[in-house]
Design a protein around this motif. Sequence first.
Motif, PDB file in Angstrom:
ATOM      1  N   HIS A 152       0.842  -1.199   0.000  1.00  0.00           N
ATOM      2  CA  HIS A 152       0.000   0.000   0.000  1.00  0.00           C
ATOM      3  C   HIS A 152       0.879   1.251   0.000  1.00  0.00           C
ATOM      4  O   HIS A 152       1.731   1.431   0.879  1.00  0.00           O
ATOM      5  N   GLY A 153       0.727   2.080  -1.014  1.00  0.00           N
ATOM      6  CA  GLY A 153       1.459   3.338  -1.079  1.00  0.00           C
ATOM      7  C   GLY A 153       2.911   3.198  -1.470  1.00  0.00           C
ATOM      8  O   GLY A 153       3.680   4.151  -1.344  1.00  0.00           O
ATOM      9  N   ARG A 154       3.301   2.026  -1.966  1.00  0.00           N
ATOM     10  CA  ARG A 154       4.693   1.844  -2.381  1.00  0.00           C
ATOM     11  C   ARG A 154       4.731   0.937  -3.605  1.00  0.00           C
ATOM     12  O   ARG A 154       3.833   0.117  -3.826  1.00  0.00           O
ATOM     13  N   ASP A 155       5.776   1.090  -4.403  1.00  0.00           N
ATOM     14  CA  ASP A 155       5.888   0.300  -5.631  1.00  0.00           C
ATOM     15  C   ASP A 155       6.561  -1.049  -5.414  1.00  0.00           C
ATOM     16  O   ASP A 155       6.294  -2.008  -6.151  1.00  0.00           O
ATOM     17  N   TRP A 156       7.473  -1.111  -4.433  1.00  0.00           N
ATOM     18  CA  TRP A 156       8.322  -2.289  -4.282  1.00  0.00           C
ATOM     19  C   TRP A 156       8.313  -2.784  -2.843  1.00  0.00           C
ATOM     20  O   TRP A 156       7.980  -2.032  -1.917  1.00  0.00           O
ATOM     21  N   LEU A 157       8.742  -4.014  -2.646  1.00  0.00           N
ATOM     22  CA  LEU A 157       8.676  -4.614  -1.315  1.00  0.00           C
ATOM     23  C   LEU A 157       9.665  -4.004  -0.335  1.00  0.00           C
ATOM     24  O   LEU A 157       9.377  -3.915   0.866  1.00  0.00           O
ATOM     25  N   ALA A 158      10.818  -3.606  -0.815  1.00  0.00           N
ATOM     26  CA  ALA A 158      11.868  -3.106   0.081  1.00  0.00           C
ATOM     27  C   ALA A 158      12.391  -1.772  -0.421  1.00  0.00           C
ATOM     28  O   ALA A 158      12.809  -1.661  -1.586  1.00  0.00           O
ATOM     29  N   GLY A 159      12.368  -0.760   0.446  1.00  0.00           N
ATOM     30  CA  GLY A 159      12.897   0.537   0.058  1.00  0.00           C
ATOM     31  C   GLY A 159      12.123   1.146  -1.089  1.00  0.00           C
ATOM     32  O   GLY A 159      10.939   0.893  -1.284  1.00  0.00           O
ATOM     33  N   GLU A 160      12.824   1.950  -1.887  1.00  0.00           N
ATOM     34  CA  GLU A 160      12.192   2.656  -2.998  1.00  0.00           C
ATOM     35  C   GLU A 160      12.551   2.053  -4.347  1.00  0.00           C
ATOM     36  O   GLU A 160      12.191   2.611  -5.379  1.00  0.00           O
ATOM     37  N   ALA A 179      -2.812 -21.819  -8.969  1.00  0.00           N
ATOM     38  CA  ALA A 179      -2.836 -22.424  -7.636  1.00  0.00           C
ATOM     39  C   ALA A 179      -4.215 -22.353  -6.994  1.00  0.00           C
ATOM     40  O   ALA A 179      -4.465 -23.022  -5.993  1.00  0.00           O
ATOM     41  N   GLY A 180      -5.089 -21.529  -7.554  1.00  0.00           N
ATOM     42  CA  GLY A 180      -6.422 -21.380  -6.981  1.00  0.00           C
ATOM     43  C   GLY A 180      -6.456 -20.511  -5.750  1.00  0.00           C
ATOM     44  O   GLY A 180      -7.313 -20.692  -4.880  1.00  0.00           O
ATOM     45  N   VAL A 181      -5.543 -19.554  -5.660  1.00  0.00           N
ATOM     46  CA  VAL A 181      -5.510 -18.619  -4.530  1.00  0.00           C
ATOM     47  C   VAL A 181      -5.969 -17.261  -5.031  1.00  0.00           C
ATOM     48  O   VAL A 181      -5.322 -16.649  -5.882  1.00  0.00           O
ATOM     49  N   SER A 182      -7.062 -16.782  -4.503  1.00  0.00           N
ATOM     50  CA  SER A 182      -7.650 -15.533  -4.976  1.00  0.00           C
ATOM     51  C   SER A 182      -6.824 -14.323  -4.541  1.00  0.00           C
ATOM     52  O   SER A 182      -6.288 -14.295  -3.430  1.00  0.00           O
ATOM     53  N   ILE A 183      -6.758 -13.332  -5.435  1.00  0.00           N
ATOM     54  CA  ILE A 183      -6.204 -12.027  -5.043  1.00  0.00           C
ATOM     55  C   ILE A 183      -7.290 -10.961  -5.112  1.00  0.00           C
ATOM     56  O   ILE A 183      -6.988  -9.765  -5.152  1.00  0.00           O
ATOM     57  N   ASP A 184      -8.556 -11.392  -5.094  1.00  0.00           N
ATOM     58  CA  ASP A 184      -9.665 -10.439  -5.098  1.00  0.00           C
ATOM     59  C   ASP A 184      -9.551  -9.494  -3.903  1.00  0.00           C
ATOM     60  O   ASP A 184      -9.320  -9.933  -2.763  1.00  0.00           O
ATOM     61  N   GLY A 185      -9.680  -8.201  -4.175  1.00  0.00           N
ATOM     62  CA  GLY A 185      -9.592  -7.205  -3.118  1.00  0.00           C
ATOM     63  C   GLY A 185      -8.185  -6.798  -2.753  1.00  0.00           C
ATOM     64  O   GLY A 185      -8.009  -5.883  -1.943  1.00  0.00           O
ATOM     65  N   LEU A 186      -7.195  -7.454  -3.326  1.00  0.00           N
ATOM     66  CA  LEU A 186      -5.795  -7.131  -3.015  1.00  0.00           C
ATOM     67  C   LEU A 186      -5.240  -6.248  -4.137  1.00  0.00           C
ATOM     68  O   LEU A 186      -4.392  -6.650  -4.932  1.00  0.00           O
ATOM     69  N   ASP A 187      -5.740  -5.032  -4.178  1.00  0.00           N
ATOM     70  CA  ASP A 187      -5.446  -4.150  -5.303  1.00  0.00           C
ATOM     71  C   ASP A 187      -3.980  -3.755  -5.385  1.00  0.00           C
ATOM     72  O   ASP A 187      -3.420  -3.624  -6.481  1.00  0.00           O
ATOM     73  N   ALA A 188      -3.349  -3.531  -4.246  1.00  0.00           N
ATOM     74  CA  ALA A 188      -1.937  -3.142  -4.254  1.00  0.00           C
ATOM     75  C   ALA A 188      -1.072  -4.294  -4.770  1.00  0.00           C
ATOM     76  O   ALA A 188      -0.109  -4.074  -5.518  1.00  0.00           O
ATOM     77  N   LEU A 189      -1.425  -5.502  -4.385  1.00  0.00           N
ATOM     78  CA  LEU A 189      -0.688  -6.675  -4.853  1.00  0.00           C
ATOM     79  C   LEU A 189      -0.893  -6.871  -6.351  1.00  0.00           C
ATOM     80  O   LEU A 189       0.067  -7.147  -7.088  1.00  0.00           O
ATOM     81  N   ALA A 190      -2.119  -6.727  -6.815  1.00  0.00           N
ATOM     82  CA  ALA A 190      -2.398  -6.870  -8.252  1.00  0.00           C
ATOM     83  C   ALA A 190      -1.633  -5.831  -9.069  1.00  0.00           C
ATOM     84  O   ALA A 190      -1.103  -6.141 -10.150  1.00  0.00           O
ATOM     85  N   ALA A 191      -1.555  -4.609  -8.559  1.00  0.00           N
ATOM     86  CA  ALA A 191      -0.816  -3.557  -9.271  1.00  0.00           C
ATOM     87  C   ALA A 191       0.671  -3.871  -9.317  1.00  0.00           C
ATOM     88  O   ALA A 191       1.349  -3.597 -10.324  1.00  0.00           O
ATOM     89  N   TRP A 192       1.181  -4.441  -8.234  1.00  0.00           N
ATOM     90  CA  TRP A 192       2.603  -4.837  -8.182  1.00  0.00           C
ATOM     91  C   TRP A 192       2.889  -5.938  -9.199  1.00  0.00           C
ATOM     92  O   TRP A 192       3.906  -5.897  -9.898  1.00  0.00           O
TER      93      TRP A 192
END
Length: 221
Positions: A152-160, A179-192
């Motif tokens: 949330h609010g960042r592009d990458w997992l670590a630092g900038e 794998a059948g694991v939903s990412i519904d509602g995980l907008d920041a993850l989907a954008a990444w």
Amino acid sequence: MPEADITLYTAATMNGWKPLIFLEESGLNYSLEPIDFSARTHKTPAFLALNPNGKIPVLVDHAAADFVVFESGAMLWYLAEKSGLFLSDDPKLRSETLQWLMLQMGGVGPMMGQTMFFRRFAPHQEEASESALKRFTTESRRLFEVLNTRLHGRDWLAGEAYSIADMAMFPWVRCHSWAGVSIDGLDALAAWIARIDARPAVRRALQLPAPAPRFLAEYDR
């Protein structure tokens, strides 16, 4: 010494793509040796001499007296140290990156691997366990929620900056639909996912070695 500085033995799997992404991103001089699982190349004496665990990927650094590196997370770390790329020199940022790398190795990778097994392979062997599938799917989703919160609010997992933490995590998260694991509602993850997927070097790496497995085609539907 071989013409390429590095030889990478790998296959089109989540762990197999991790060093390929680094090598394509970095421009390091390497040659690719695809491993044929059906031929059990990874269980031959020659391969076991490189990696006694008989797993891909394996890297041989010819520029360092044929030094061998196995385990994909260790490989990313080694390549970052060798090249000075995708891993900060700042102690805190460096530690931050390695923490997220370790979460992939110890959490996301194992949980997603088990989810795939129980969803895709065990049913055909009549050994599927509904409780196991539920356990691993739920834990994979929980870890995705951790990643989503982090992003949330960042592009990458670590630092900038894009780093080996992102390279390690990406192939495992990207295969969520297979794998059948939903990412519904995980907008920041989907954008990444989309952000990394759009990188030209990543797109090249995901086509190596060809052909891509089924879940890649399904993800690209």
